[in-house]
Design an enzyme around this catalytic site. Structure first.
Site, PDB file in Angstrom:
ATOM      1  N   GLY A  80      12.189  16.900  14.187  1.00 48.38           N
ATOM      2  CA  GLY A  80      13.165  17.716  13.465  1.00 48.38           C
ATOM      3  C   GLY A  80      12.937  17.615  11.967  1.00 48.38           C
ATOM      4  O   GLY A  80      12.254  16.701  11.486  1.00 48.38           O
ATOM      5  N   CYS A 111       8.550  11.670  16.649  1.00 48.75           N
ATOM      6  CA  CYS A 111       8.737  11.925  15.221  1.00 48.75           C
ATOM      7  C   CYS A 111      10.182  11.605  14.814  1.00 48.75           C
ATOM      8  O   CYS A 111      10.575  10.453  14.803  1.00 48.75           O
ATOM      9  CB  CYS A 111       8.323  13.349  14.870  1.00 48.75           C
ATOM     10  SG  CYS A 111       7.972  13.593  13.101  1.00 48.75           S
ATOM     11  N   TYR A 112      11.002  12.616  14.514  1.00 52.36           N
ATOM     12  CA  TYR A 112      12.404  12.341  14.176  1.00 52.36           C
ATOM     13  C   TYR A 112      13.076  11.579  15.315  1.00 52.36           C
ATOM     14  O   TYR A 112      13.920  10.704  15.081  1.00 52.36           O
ATOM     15  CB  TYR A 112      13.146  13.651  13.921  1.00 52.36           C
ATOM     16  CG  TYR A 112      14.600  13.458  13.507  1.00 52.36           C
ATOM     17  CD1 TYR A 112      14.968  13.436  12.162  1.00 52.36           C
ATOM     18  CD2 TYR A 112      15.601  13.304  14.467  1.00 52.36           C
ATOM     19  CE1 TYR A 112      16.297  13.256  11.786  1.00 52.36           C
ATOM     20  CE2 TYR A 112      16.929  13.131  14.102  1.00 52.36           C
ATOM     21  CZ  TYR A 112      17.267  13.099  12.762  1.00 52.36           C
ATOM     22  OH  TYR A 112      18.579  12.920  12.399  1.00 52.36           O
ATOM     23  N   HIS A 207       2.786  13.817  17.330  1.00 56.16           N
ATOM     24  CA  HIS A 207       3.270  14.842  18.262  1.00 56.16           C
ATOM     25  C   HIS A 207       2.328  14.973  19.467  1.00 56.16           C
ATOM     26  O   HIS A 207       1.266  15.589  19.365  1.00 56.16           O
ATOM     27  CB  HIS A 207       3.380  16.189  17.542  1.00 56.16           C
ATOM     28  CG  HIS A 207       4.486  16.237  16.545  1.00 56.16           C
ATOM     29  ND1 HIS A 207       5.777  16.619  16.867  1.00 56.16           N
ATOM     30  CD2 HIS A 207       4.511  15.904  15.219  1.00 56.16           C
ATOM     31  CE1 HIS A 207       6.536  16.550  15.793  1.00 56.16           C
ATOM     32  NE2 HIS A 207       5.795  16.114  14.779  1.00 56.16           N
ATOM     33  N   GLU A 209       2.847  16.771  22.034  1.00 57.65           N
ATOM     34  CA  GLU A 209       2.988  18.089  22.654  1.00 57.65           C
ATOM     35  C   GLU A 209       1.986  19.118  22.139  1.00 57.65           C
ATOM     36  O   GLU A 209       1.782  20.161  22.769  1.00 57.65           O
ATOM     37  CB  GLU A 209       4.416  18.625  22.465  1.00 57.65           C
ATOM     38  CG  GLU A 209       4.807  18.975  21.043  1.00 57.65           C
ATOM     39  CD  GLU A 209       5.382  17.810  20.253  1.00 57.65           C
ATOM     40  OE1 GLU A 209       6.161  18.052  19.309  1.00 57.65           O
ATOM     41  OE2 GLU A 209       5.061  16.655  20.583  1.00 57.65           O
ATOM     42  N   ASP A 266       8.562  40.723  34.487  1.00 60.75           N
ATOM     43  CA  ASP A 266       9.813  39.991  34.673  1.00 60.75           C
ATOM     44  C   ASP A 266      10.723  40.682  35.687  1.00 60.75           C
ATOM     45  O   ASP A 266      11.200  40.066  36.642  1.00 60.75           O
ATOM     46  CB  ASP A 266      10.544  39.835  33.335  1.00 60.75           C
ATOM     47  CG  ASP A 266       9.721  39.095  32.298  1.00 60.75           C
ATOM     48  OD1 ASP A 266       8.776  38.392  32.706  1.00 60.75           O
ATOM     49  OD2 ASP A 266      10.004  39.236  31.104  1.00 60.75           O
ATOM     50  N   LYS A 414       7.124  32.397  30.522  1.00 64.76           N
ATOM     51  CA  LYS A 414       6.416  33.615  30.914  1.00 64.76           C
ATOM     52  C   LYS A 414       5.243  33.319  31.845  1.00 64.76           C
ATOM     53  O   LYS A 414       5.038  34.023  32.839  1.00 64.76           O
ATOM     54  CB  LYS A 414       5.911  34.337  29.660  1.00 64.76           C
ATOM     55  CG  LYS A 414       5.371  35.734  29.917  1.00 64.76           C
ATOM     56  CD  LYS A 414       6.500  36.710  30.106  1.00 64.76           C
ATOM     57  CE  LYS A 414       6.020  38.151  30.109  1.00 64.76           C
ATOM     58  NZ  LYS A 414       7.127  39.111  30.167  1.00 64.76           N
TER      59      LYS A 414
END
Length: 558
Positions: A80, A111-112, A207, A209, A266, A414
């Site tokens: 964040g 991180c944060y 990070h 991710e 979708d 998606k």
């Protein structure tokens, strides 16, 4: 608003989204990702899902009762933009910390999130220009590499371990009982663990991710699977079967569901799911607004009505839409006209369906194709926490029609929707089609929209799609389309002078549609597209190629 007001807004928004969504109940074990306003929070969710582990994203201001209501077996705290030591910065409620400890729920802070763990347990976080670290770094494992209940760095090599740093603050003093498990030359506490005797707690200053972190996915796997013992059972076949069984219970033997179908992936996947669940008691409606792609309604009818056996009715309202759009040039006005008229027509058809169902049957539910990114935008800490986005209810349909929502795709990204479509047996070309905007060609025709201009653009767009398919690059492009510009240019055809329309071809690559780059197409394919459009579409004598990135441009022109 102050923090207490913001917290209550986040709580209320979460409850409202779940109440309005008609979300089917599930006791599936999950990793809860608590968002502190990071732009990367959705990436954490994507990476965990890629491990076939179910996870959900919540605001960091979520109340403990919401987490208790879910089957949470692990918590990830996101990064964040705030500093934990600043007044007004977001923090978890004490109730969540106590609940996690008493239930031995592992927590991983990124991180944060790592700094939040440090701050809560009595460590020290500081910020200065000397502490800033952005970009690639190399970490080395130190100490025992983990916790007594699990090794976060299990099977991760110590050599060439590149990670992605992005922080201005860092942990300068560990809380009592914690130890470093990895560090860099500039950040000795790049990864921490502890304390013994409590639930497993881990912190990463980098990070995992992002793809730049070489073993980031392995770290998330170690936490989610080996430490939290999350089952890797998040697969589309099971999801489809679970949804089918649950919607049958929810709707009952005499309940009916209506839903709008556009032909996109979708709505097509959602429609096939409902059809498998309740058969002819699902009623799909497709509205032709006169601004669809070439032969679109015919293809959708063939695919969904004839092949998938869905009760699909087509409403040709092209004259009504084009009549309302006559003389309108402002793009936002176009959208409002099309959206408002769509609601009116959908209401008319829904009333007709209600009058046709057998006596004793009810029409109480509306199928909605909401995806998980839409839900994230409504629930995230930095997002519009107290506002439910209009696309969650198709511009107000549920309020106007007093229908409850059924959203089979609301937990999916998606790419997961496409995977589900393939699992359901939909043809690949249908599942992997490029996105098409709700207002259709109306926002790809700059200026007034009329039948002649729509027909001209339909042909040009179809030629472009044919050529990129022929070149084998359709799947390399995230979105491709042609725009009809409100200008004419001088040309020469044969011995005559022409003064005709100009079109622009737009092809982009992107992973999330938040940012995009123009597709670097080879010259021969561009030449084929240009030549065919100019020669085969009467009224066009010039073709341009859009080489703008997003930002500063947008993907669509209007």
């Amino acid at each position: 608003m102050d923090l207490s007001q913001q917290q209550q807004a986040a709580i209320d928004a979460a409850r409202k989204v779940r109440e309005q969504s008609g979300q089917l109940t599930s006791d599936r074990p999950e990793i809860a990702i608590l968002d502190f306003g990071s732009q990367l929070s959705h990436l954490i969710a994507r990476r965990v899902r890629e491990l076939h582990v179910f996870c959900e994203l919540y605001s960091c201001l979520v109340d403990v009762e919401t987490l208790k209501a879910a089957n949470v077996i692990g918590i990830i705290l996101s990064g964040g933009p705030s500093s934990v030591y600043e007044e007004g910065s977001p923090h978890l409620s004490k109730d969540i910390w106590s609940w996690a400890e008493s239930n031995n729920i592992p927590i991983l802070g990124i991180c944060y999130g790592m700094q939040e763990i440090t701050d809560h347990y009595g460590g020290k976080v500081e910020g200065s220009n000397d502490n800033r670290e952005f970009g690639k770094a190399v970490i080395s494992k130190v100490g025992s590499h983990g916790h007594s209940l699990g090794d976060l760095f299990y099977a991760i090599p110590n050599d060439d371990n590149i990670v992605w740093m992005s922080h201005g603050d860092k942990v300068t003093q560990l809380p009592p009982g914690f130890e470093p498990i990895a560090g860099t030359s500039n950040c000795p506490n790049a990864a921490i663990a502890g304390p013994l005797g409590k639930n497993p707690l881990f912190g990463l200053q980098f990070h995992p991710e992002v793809t730049h972190t070489k073993h980031g996915k392995d770290l998330l796997r170690n936490f989610s699977v080996h430490i939290c013992h999350a089952p890797q059972d998040w697969n589309m076949n099971d999801i489809a079967n679970d949804f089918i069984e649950e919607v049958r219970k929810k709707v009952g033997p005499t309940g009916h569901v209506i839903g709008a179908v556009s032909g996109g992936v979708d709505s097509s996947v959602a429609a096939v799911l409902l059809n498998k669940a309740i058969g002819s008691r699902f009623h799909a409606i497709m509205v032709d607004n006169g601004c669809l792609r070439l032969d679109e309604s015919t293809k959708v009818l063939d695919r969904l009505r004839n092949t998938e056996k869905i009760d699909l009715r087509l409403v040709d309202a092209s004259e009504r839409f084009l009549g309302k759009l006559k003389g309108v040039e402002d793009p936002e006005s176009k959208r409002k006209i099309i959206g408002g008229l769509f609601i009116d027509i959908f209401q008319e058809e829904a009333d007709r369906i209600k009058s046709e169902v057998p006596e004793g049957h009810t029409v109480e539910y509306l199928l909605q194709g909401t995806l998980y990114p839409d839900v994230i935008e409504s629930l995230s800490y930095k997002g519009p926490s107290a506002t439910i986005k209009s696309h969650h209810n198709v511009g107000g349909l549920p309020e106007k029609m007093s229908l409850k929502l059924i959203e089979p795709l609301r937990e999916l990204f998606k790419d997961e929707v496409r995977e589900l479509g393939m699992a359901l047996g939909l043809e690949r070309e249908s599942v992997w089609r490029h996105p098409f905007p709700g207002p259709g060609l109306a926002i790809r025709i700059l200026g007034e929209v009329n039948k002649d201009r729509c027909d001209r653009l339909r042909l040009a767009d179809d030629i472009m799609i044919q050529e990129i398919r022929k070149a084998g690059i359709y799947d390399d492009i995230a979105q491709a389309f042609v725009v009809l510009l409100p200008v004419n240019s001088v040309g020469v055809m044969g011995d005559g002078r022409t003064y005709e329309n100009v079109v622009a071809v737009r092809c982009v690559t992107t992973s999330d549609f938040m940012t995009a780059d123009w597709y670097h197409m080879d010259y021969q394919t561009l030449a084929n597209i240009s030549s065919r459009i100019i020669n085969e579409v009467k009224g066009i004598n010039r073709v341009c190629y859009d080489i703008s990135s997003k930002p500063p441009a947008t993907i669509e022109w209007e």
